[in-house]
Design a protein around this motif. Structure first.
Motif, PDB file in Angstrom:
ATOM      1  N   ASP A 258     -57.889   6.134  76.589  1.00 20.65           N
ATOM      2  CA  ASP A 258     -57.067   7.325  76.418  1.00 20.65           C
ATOM      3  C   ASP A 258     -56.247   7.253  75.137  1.00 20.65           C
ATOM      4  O   ASP A 258     -56.131   8.239  74.393  1.00 20.65           O
ATOM      5  CB  ASP A 258     -56.117   7.495  77.610  1.00 20.65           C
ATOM      6  N   SER A 259     -55.682   6.084  74.869  1.00 19.16           N
ATOM      7  CA  SER A 259     -54.849   5.933  73.676  1.00 19.16           C
ATOM      8  C   SER A 259     -55.670   6.062  72.399  1.00 19.16           C
ATOM      9  O   SER A 259     -55.231   6.661  71.418  1.00 19.16           O
ATOM     10  CB  SER A 259     -54.129   4.578  73.703  1.00 19.16           C
TER      11      SER A 259
ATOM     12  N   ALA B 219     -56.521   9.714  71.878  1.00 19.70           N
ATOM     13  CA  ALA B 219     -55.373  10.451  71.357  1.00 19.70           C
ATOM     14  C   ALA B 219     -55.186  10.178  69.867  1.00 19.70           C
ATOM     15  O   ALA B 219     -54.864  11.091  69.091  1.00 19.70           O
ATOM     16  CB  ALA B 219     -54.120  10.062  72.131  1.00 19.70           C
TER      17      ALA B 219
ATOM     18  N   ALA C 123     -57.898  12.049  67.964  1.00 17.04           N
ATOM     19  CA  ALA C 123     -57.564  13.476  67.966  1.00 17.04           C
ATOM     20  C   ALA C 123     -56.510  13.778  66.900  1.00 17.04           C
ATOM     21  O   ALA C 123     -56.580  14.802  66.200  1.00 17.04           O
ATOM     22  CB  ALA C 123     -57.061  13.898  69.342  1.00 17.04           C
ATOM     23  N   GLU C 124     -55.555  12.873  66.752  1.00 17.89           N
ATOM     24  CA  GLU C 124     -54.523  13.038  65.726  1.00 17.89           C
ATOM     25  C   GLU C 124     -55.126  12.928  64.331  1.00 17.89           C
ATOM     26  O   GLU C 124     -54.811  13.725  63.436  1.00 17.89           O
ATOM     27  CB  GLU C 124     -53.439  11.980  65.913  1.00 17.89           C
TER      28      GLU C 124
ATOM     29  N   ARG D  31     -57.213  19.492  71.171  1.00 15.03           N
ATOM     30  CA  ARG D  31     -56.823  18.112  71.449  1.00 15.03           C
ATOM     31  C   ARG D  31     -57.026  17.788  72.929  1.00 15.03           C
ATOM     32  O   ARG D  31     -57.592  16.743  73.277  1.00 15.03           O
ATOM     33  CB  ARG D  31     -55.361  17.894  71.054  1.00 15.03           C
ATOM     34  N   ALA D  32     -56.582  18.697  73.794  1.00 15.84           N
ATOM     35  CA  ALA D  32     -56.717  18.475  75.234  1.00 15.84           C
ATOM     36  C   ALA D  32     -58.181  18.400  75.645  1.00 15.84           C
ATOM     37  O   ALA D  32     -58.566  17.566  76.472  1.00 15.84           O
ATOM     38  CB  ALA D  32     -56.017  19.604  75.995  1.00 15.84           C
TER      39      ALA D  32
ATOM     40  N   ILE E 207     -59.709  14.964  74.586  1.00 13.94           N
ATOM     41  CA  ILE E 207     -59.243  13.872  75.436  1.00 13.94           C
ATOM     42  C   ILE E 207     -59.836  13.992  76.841  1.00 13.94           C
ATOM     43  O   ILE E 207     -60.208  12.992  77.465  1.00 13.94           O
ATOM     44  CB  ILE E 207     -57.704  13.846  75.484  1.00 13.94           C
TER      45      ILE E 207
ATOM     46  N   GLN F  83     -61.908  11.243  79.010  1.00 14.20           N
ATOM     47  CA  GLN F  83     -61.480  10.831  80.349  1.00 14.20           C
ATOM     48  C   GLN F  83     -62.547  11.109  81.395  1.00 14.20           C
ATOM     49  O   GLN F  83     -62.716  10.340  82.350  1.00 14.20           O
ATOM     50  CB  GLN F  83     -60.179  11.534  80.721  1.00 14.20           C
TER      51      GLN F  83
END
Length: 270
Positions: A58-59, A62, A65-66, A75-76, A79, A83
């Protein structure tokens, strides 16, 4: 990078591959190593991810995505794709899958996706490949047959289905229109990019494929430039006839490309 949200890729690997291709279209020398650097992972790890040999936390998702400058829903969605595949608990995976359904219900197709369709050789190769007898219709098989990553195979299938050239019936992919051809309205930059890629594939074949599995030849001759239109029509006629004749023969087991170049032979000086 709003196209990601509109296309609604089926896997996060498709998003990564699509972004890599986008950057390579702008800069042909842009490499997988450069892409790995720009999204904050090692090139070996990225290669494993794109070939479905490793996942993302997950990290890490993220962070990527950044790096890709994904905001809000994009972004959602990215992720959630990660997941849905790699969350440690079944509950987390199920929750992500439910959110993905919600995302996709609100998605819209984009008309300009076909702008880049012809620019990638994998698209036409896949359309022919899935028509071969005894072809297993899965991303891994496509990747193995075309010598591309699983992520590239997923991105190609996504694109073809998005623009309506591919559909799924009874667990198998099928061309929506086997006789479709490119429009004369396709932007010239896309056509040039496609031919550039095919010339690159021919160069690779010249270097690595046995002579008995290929035919690359050239002939130099004088011509009346006013007869160029006649020559081009004869080439198109020959290309159509040979491809149709070979396609009608039984026992197809590989995908080939036939490229014919006719151009004025001269140096680089203006």
């Amino acid at each position: 990078m709003g196209y990601i949200w509109s296309i609604m890729k089926s896997t996060y690997r498709s998003i990564l591959i699509e972004e890599l291709r986008k950057r390579q279209r702008k800069n042909p020398s842009y490499s997988l190593r450069a892409f790995a650097r720009d999204i904050g992972v090692s090139v070996s790890r990225l290669s494993e991810v794109l070939n479905s040999k490793a996942g993302l936390s997950d990290s890490r998702a993220a962070l990527i995505a950044e790096k890709l400058q994904l905001k809000g829903k994009e972004r959602a969605y990215f992720i959630d794709l990660v997941q849905a595949e790699h969350a440690r608990s079944k509950i987390a995976k199920k929750s992500a899958a439910e959110r993905l359904k919600s995302h996709r219900m609100g998605s819209q197709k984009i008309a300009d996706e076909d702008f880049h369709l012809i620019a990638d050789w994998q698209n036409l190769a896949v359309l022919e490949l899935i028509d071969l007898p005894e072809m297993n219709h899965n991303h891994v098989e496509i990747a193995n047959r075309l010598k591309i990553s699983v992520g590239e195979a997923e991105a190609t299938i996504d694109r073809l289905m998005q623009v309506g050239l591919l559909k799924e019936e009874n667990g198998k992919w099928k061309p929506s229109d086997p006789d479709s051809t490119t429009s004369s309205d396709v932007p010239s930059t896309a056509i040039q990019n496609f031919h550039r890629q095919m010339l690159g594939r021919a160069q690779r074949s010249l270097q690595v494929d046995p002579v008995e599995t290929r035919d690359l030849s050239s002939v130099v001759f004088g011509v009346d430039a006013d007869q160029l239109a006649y020559a081009k029509e004869r080439i198109r006629e020959f290309r159509r006839m040979l491809s149709q004749e070979l396609a009608a023969m039984p026992g197809k087991n590989k995908v080939y490309s036939m490229s014919i170049q006719l151009f004025e032979l001269k140096g680089d000086e203006a």
